[in-house]
Write an enzyme that holds these catalytic residues in place. Structure first.
Site, mmCIF file in Angstrom:
data_model
loop_
_atom_site.group_PDB
_atom_site.id
_atom_site.type_symbol
_atom_site.label_atom_id
_atom_site.label_comp_id
_atom_site.label_asym_id
_atom_site.label_seq_id
_atom_site.Cartn_x
_atom_site.Cartn_y
_atom_site.Cartn_z
ATOM 1 N N ASP A 77 0.844 -1.671 0.367
ATOM 2 C CA ASP A 77 -0.184 -0.394 -0.034
ATOM 3 C C ASP A 77 1.051 1.017 -0.405
ATOM 4 O OD1 ASP A 77 1.298 0.060 2.388
ATOM 5 O OD2 ASP A 77 -1.067 -0.173 3.327
ATOM 6 N N GLU A 97 0.016 -9.251 -0.907
ATOM 7 C CA GLU A 97 -0.934 -8.427 -0.032
ATOM 8 C C GLU A 97 -1.665 -7.666 -0.634
ATOM 9 O OE1 GLU A 97 0.417 -4.974 2.882
ATOM 10 O OE2 GLU A 97 1.258 -7.297 4.125
ATOM 11 N N GLU A 146 -1.869 4.591 2.815
ATOM 12 C CA GLU A 146 -1.971 3.502 1.873
ATOM 13 C C GLU A 146 -3.709 3.267 2.282
ATOM 14 O OE1 GLU A 146 -0.611 5.414 5.108
ATOM 15 O OE2 GLU A 146 1.639 4.664 4.256
ATOM 16 N N HIS A 177 5.514 5.503 13.078
ATOM 17 C CA HIS A 177 4.941 6.577 12.071
ATOM 18 C C HIS A 177 4.734 6.736 10.729
ATOM 19 C CE1 HIS A 177 4.964 2.720 9.926
ATOM 20 N NE2 HIS A 177 5.440 3.284 9.043
ATOM 21 N N ARG A 237 1.756 8.668 9.169
ATOM 22 C CA ARG A 237 1.184 9.753 8.300
ATOM 23 C C ARG A 237 -0.208 10.582 8.936
ATOM 24 N NH1 ARG A 237 4.632 12.546 3.644
ATOM 25 N NH2 ARG A 237 5.521 10.899 2.960
ATOM 26 N N HIS A 265 11.747 6.025 13.552
ATOM 27 C CA HIS A 265 12.103 6.174 12.324
ATOM 28 C C HIS A 265 13.054 7.502 11.579
ATOM 29 C CE1 HIS A 265 10.620 5.985 7.748
ATOM 30 N NE2 HIS A 265 9.500 4.836 8.119
HETATM 31 C C1 UD1 Z 1 6.485 4.782 4.025
HETATM 32 C C2 UD1 Z 1 4.973 4.534 3.616
HETATM 33 C C3 UD1 Z 1 4.131 3.992 4.340
HETATM 34 C C4 UD1 Z 1 5.544 2.913 4.965
HETATM 35 C C5 UD1 Z 1 6.740 3.550 5.582
HETATM 36 C C6 UD1 Z 1 7.468 2.331 6.596
HETATM 37 C C7 UD1 Z 1 4.155 6.038 1.856
HETATM 38 C C8 UD1 Z 1 3.208 6.637 1.479
HETATM 39 N N1 UD1 Z 1 3.987 5.563 3.182
HETATM 40 O O1 UD1 Z 1 6.071 6.511 4.858
HETATM 41 O O2 UD1 Z 1 3.188 3.410 4.146
HETATM 42 O O3 UD1 Z 1 4.310 2.083 6.143
HETATM 43 O O4 UD1 Z 1 7.238 3.952 4.919
HETATM 44 O O5 UD1 Z 1 8.541 2.928 6.428
HETATM 45 O O6 UD1 Z 1 4.261 5.021 0.732
HETATM 46 N N2 UD1 Z 1 13.892 8.692 5.489
HETATM 47 C C9 UD1 Z 1 15.393 8.524 4.890
HETATM 48 N N3 UD1 Z 1 15.805 7.189 5.254
HETATM 49 C C10 UD1 Z 1 14.834 5.916 5.504
HETATM 50 C C11 UD1 Z 1 13.939 5.649 5.015
HETATM 51 C C12 UD1 Z 1 13.645 7.450 4.971
HETATM 52 O O7 UD1 Z 1 16.112 9.284 5.962
HETATM 53 O O8 UD1 Z 1 15.681 5.648 4.675
HETATM 54 C C13 UD1 Z 1 13.690 10.141 5.712
HETATM 55 C C14 UD1 Z 1 13.748 10.897 4.589
HETATM 56 O O9 UD1 Z 1 13.871 11.907 5.088
HETATM 57 C C15 UD1 Z 1 11.680 10.580 4.125
HETATM 58 C C16 UD1 Z 1 10.807 10.803 5.123
HETATM 59 O O10 UD1 Z 1 11.683 9.342 6.331
HETATM 60 O O11 UD1 Z 1 11.770 11.406 3.144
HETATM 61 C C17 UD1 Z 1 9.766 9.832 5.094
HETATM 62 O O12 UD1 Z 1 9.842 8.746 4.584
HETATM 63 P P1 UD1 Z 1 8.388 8.275 3.460
HETATM 64 O O13 UD1 Z 1 9.109 7.019 2.308
HETATM 65 O O14 UD1 Z 1 7.655 9.533 2.458
HETATM 66 O O15 UD1 Z 1 8.172 7.882 4.388
HETATM 67 P P2 UD1 Z 1 6.171 7.752 4.505
HETATM 68 O O16 UD1 Z 1 5.203 7.767 3.830
HETATM 69 O O17 UD1 Z 1 5.937 8.270 5.272
HETATM 70 N N1 UDP Z 2 11.308 -3.603 11.381
HETATM 71 C C1 UDP Z 2 12.713 -3.183 11.531
HETATM 72 N N2 UDP Z 2 13.919 -2.283 12.234
HETATM 73 C C2 UDP Z 2 13.035 -1.724 13.105
HETATM 74 C C3 UDP Z 2 11.791 -0.839 12.977
HETATM 75 C C4 UDP Z 2 10.527 -2.161 12.187
HETATM 76 O O1 UDP Z 2 13.168 -4.140 10.453
HETATM 77 O O2 UDP Z 2 13.407 -1.079 13.528
HETATM 78 C C5 UDP Z 2 10.595 -4.077 10.282
HETATM 79 C C6 UDP Z 2 9.510 -4.784 10.942
HETATM 80 O O3 UDP Z 2 9.928 -6.226 11.968
HETATM 81 C C7 UDP Z 2 8.474 -5.314 10.414
HETATM 82 C C8 UDP Z 2 8.586 -3.409 8.852
HETATM 83 O O4 UDP Z 2 10.105 -2.836 9.699
HETATM 84 O O5 UDP Z 2 8.731 -6.030 9.320
HETATM 85 C C9 UDP Z 2 7.780 -2.918 9.076
HETATM 86 O O6 UDP Z 2 7.850 -1.958 8.837
HETATM 87 P P1 UDP Z 2 7.046 -0.209 8.959
HETATM 88 O O7 UDP Z 2 6.891 -0.409 10.087
HETATM 89 O O8 UDP Z 2 8.389 1.008 8.456
HETATM 90 O O9 UDP Z 2 6.093 -0.443 8.193
HETATM 91 P P2 UDP Z 2 5.154 -0.784 7.386
HETATM 92 O O10 UDP Z 2 4.800 -2.455 7.660
HETATM 93 O O11 UDP Z 2 3.322 -0.143 8.564
HETATM 94 O O12 UDP Z 2 4.043 -0.570 6.177
#
Ligand code: UD1
Ligand code: UDP
Length: 384
Positions: free
Chosen positions: A98, A120, A134, A211, A213, A244
């Site tokens: 999603d 999924e 999502e 984390h 939104r 996060h």
């Molecule tokens: C996204 C997904 C959400 C998922 C989450 C998992 C969308 C809309 N949302 O969340 O479904 O649950 O990821 O974690 O697609 N960042 C880093 N390094 C990384 C990852 C993130 O620096 O490796 C920082 C960056 O500043 C980035 C911010 O985190 O801009 C947010 O990342 P983003 O993918 O936009 O997160 P969400 O949309 O909140």
């Molecule tokens: N996870 C991880 N390290 C962390 C936190 C979560 O590897 O510090 C793993 C967790 O076991 C799960 C996945 O990340 O498999 C979940 O990711 P997240 O919570 O970011 O996204 P969501 O599942 O809500 O989309």
């Protein structure tokens, strides 16, 4: 012999964790040629999963930017995928779940009339603003997909009620359980002094992640205030919070939660230590989707820091409860789990409504059926 070119597109940590075992399974199949494309909506959090599962992407769009918006992710992924799809001409594209990468990946394939398999598929909260965005990402992807790999019967029924065709739906279990069972080990040792020093037998470890939104801002502040209250009240607890990478989450967490000696704000953990930390914790508080699926398999009670969930199965089984986003409610229900052994015992049982570790195998068989390699539709997976 004909081989079919399957392109897997993913970009975030949870998609990578859930697609990695499928990519690994497809690699062993002579009927399929595997093409892996990462948007890199996430960077470090994605790369650690690719390393763990030994996946070298064929294409990496490297789109992540600090503080990226949904427009940024959508536009950069969609445009980047156009060229790759034209060059690679896959027979089918697989997307997962999603995220915005999922929606952009399925839309990019649709624009070139390439069929999409949605892994999924079918989870629904019924509210397009929670989880945001999502819920709608998943629904729209369902509208584009030809094949729906639904993890549970609940998800299959959601798809049927929206008019999806039964012959294209496969109930497979969730691939996250395939990943989890390969990763959790009874004798696991952390390579981290802080975690190695925790006496998991004597201390009650509360593992926290948040984390979403829709929780950014006041709801997240409420969650953090509940943690502070619990920290003051219970000296036997250690709160571990791998924060996060989202800068909004980090700023708030450090502002509200710094300076408490038993609240440990740490970097996101790699999947292997994280999965093993879940297995050793007393209780998990989270707004994560994946963790709601993994923790029940490990027999760990989960309090979901949201007002609804698109994953009702473990709630029905009694191992997951919705704690909401109000400080008082979160504090009250966590307090109950820390003080009422019967209540804790009822939630502690291990249940696996999300899978049995063979989801990838079933998805591969679903693909074989679609491409006419096998003639019988694979049986749906049934929990219990
Ligand atoms: C996204 C997904 C959400 C998922 C989450 C998992 C969308 C809309 N949302 O969340 O479904 O649950 O990821 O974690 O697609 N960042 C880093 N390094 C990384 C990852 C993130 O620096 O490796 C920082 C960056 O500043 C980035 C911010 O985190 O801009 C947010 O990342 P983003 O993918 O936009 O997160 P969400 O949309 O909140
Ligand atoms: N996870 C991880 N390290 C962390 C936190 C979560 O590897 O510090 C793993 C967790 O076991 C799960 C996945 O990340 O498999 C979940 O990711 P997240 O919570 O970011 O996204 P969501 O599942 O809500 O989309």
């Amino acid at each position: 012999m004909t081989t079919f070119r399957i392109m897997s597109i993913f970009g975030t940590r949870p998609e990578a964790i859930k697609m990695a075992p499928l990519v690994n399974t497809l690699e062993k199949e002579a009927d399929f040629e595997n093409i892996v494309v990462v948007t890199a909506q996430h960077r470090e959090m994605l790369d650690q999963v690719l390393n763990l599962f030994n996946i070298m992407p064929d294409h990496d769009l490297n789109i992540m930017q600090p503080g990226q918006t949904l427009y940024d992710i959508t536009c950069r992924s969609l445009k980047g995928l156009e060229k790759i799809l034209k060059k690679e001409k896959p027979d089918l594209v697989l997307v997962h779940g999603d995220t915005t990468t999922t929606l952009a990946g399925s839309l990019a394939a649709y624009y070139q009339q390439i069929p999409v398999g949605h892994v999924e598929a079918g989870l629904r909260s019924g509210n397009i603003y929670s989880p945001f965005p999502e819920e709608l990402n998943r629904k729209l992807t369902g509208g584009i997909a030809t094949l729906h790999f639904a993890p549970t019967f609940t998800a299959k029924n959601n798809l049927l009620s929206e008019g999806a065709c039964e012959k294209n739906i496969f109930v497979t279990g969730n691939t996250v359980i395939d990943a989890l069972l390969k990763t959790v080990k009874a004798d696991y040792k952390f390579n981290d002094i802080k975690l190695d020093n925790i006496d998991f037998a004597k201390k009650k470890v509360l593992l926290v992640t948040t984390h979403r939104r829709e929780n950014l801002g006041e709801p997240m502040e409420n969650i953090f205030k509940a943690l502070v209250k619990l920290h003051e009240e219970f000296t036997e607890i250690e709160i571990i919070f791998p924060v996060h990478k989202n800068p909004v989450v980090r700023n708030l967490a450090h502002r509200v939660l710094s300076g408490y000696n038993r609240i440990h704000l740490i970097e996101p953990l790699d999947y292997e230590p994280f999965a093993n930390l879940m297995a050793k914790s007393y209780l998990i508080l989270t707004d994560s989707g994946g963790i709601q699926e993994e923790a029940p398999a490990l027999g760990k009670p989960v309090l979901v820091l949201r007002e609804n969930t698109e994953r009702p199965e473990a709630v029905e089984a009694g191992t997951v409860k919705l704690a909401g986003i109000q400080c008082e409610n979160i504090h009250k229900i966590t307090r109950e789990l820390l003080t009422n052994q019967d209540f804790y015992g009822r939630m502690e049982k291990a249940v696996n409504p999300y899978g049995d570790g063979n989801a990838c195998h079933r998805i591969v068989n679903g693909l074989k059926y679609y491409f006419g390699i096998i003639y019988e539709k694979p049986e749906d997976w049934k929990y219990m």
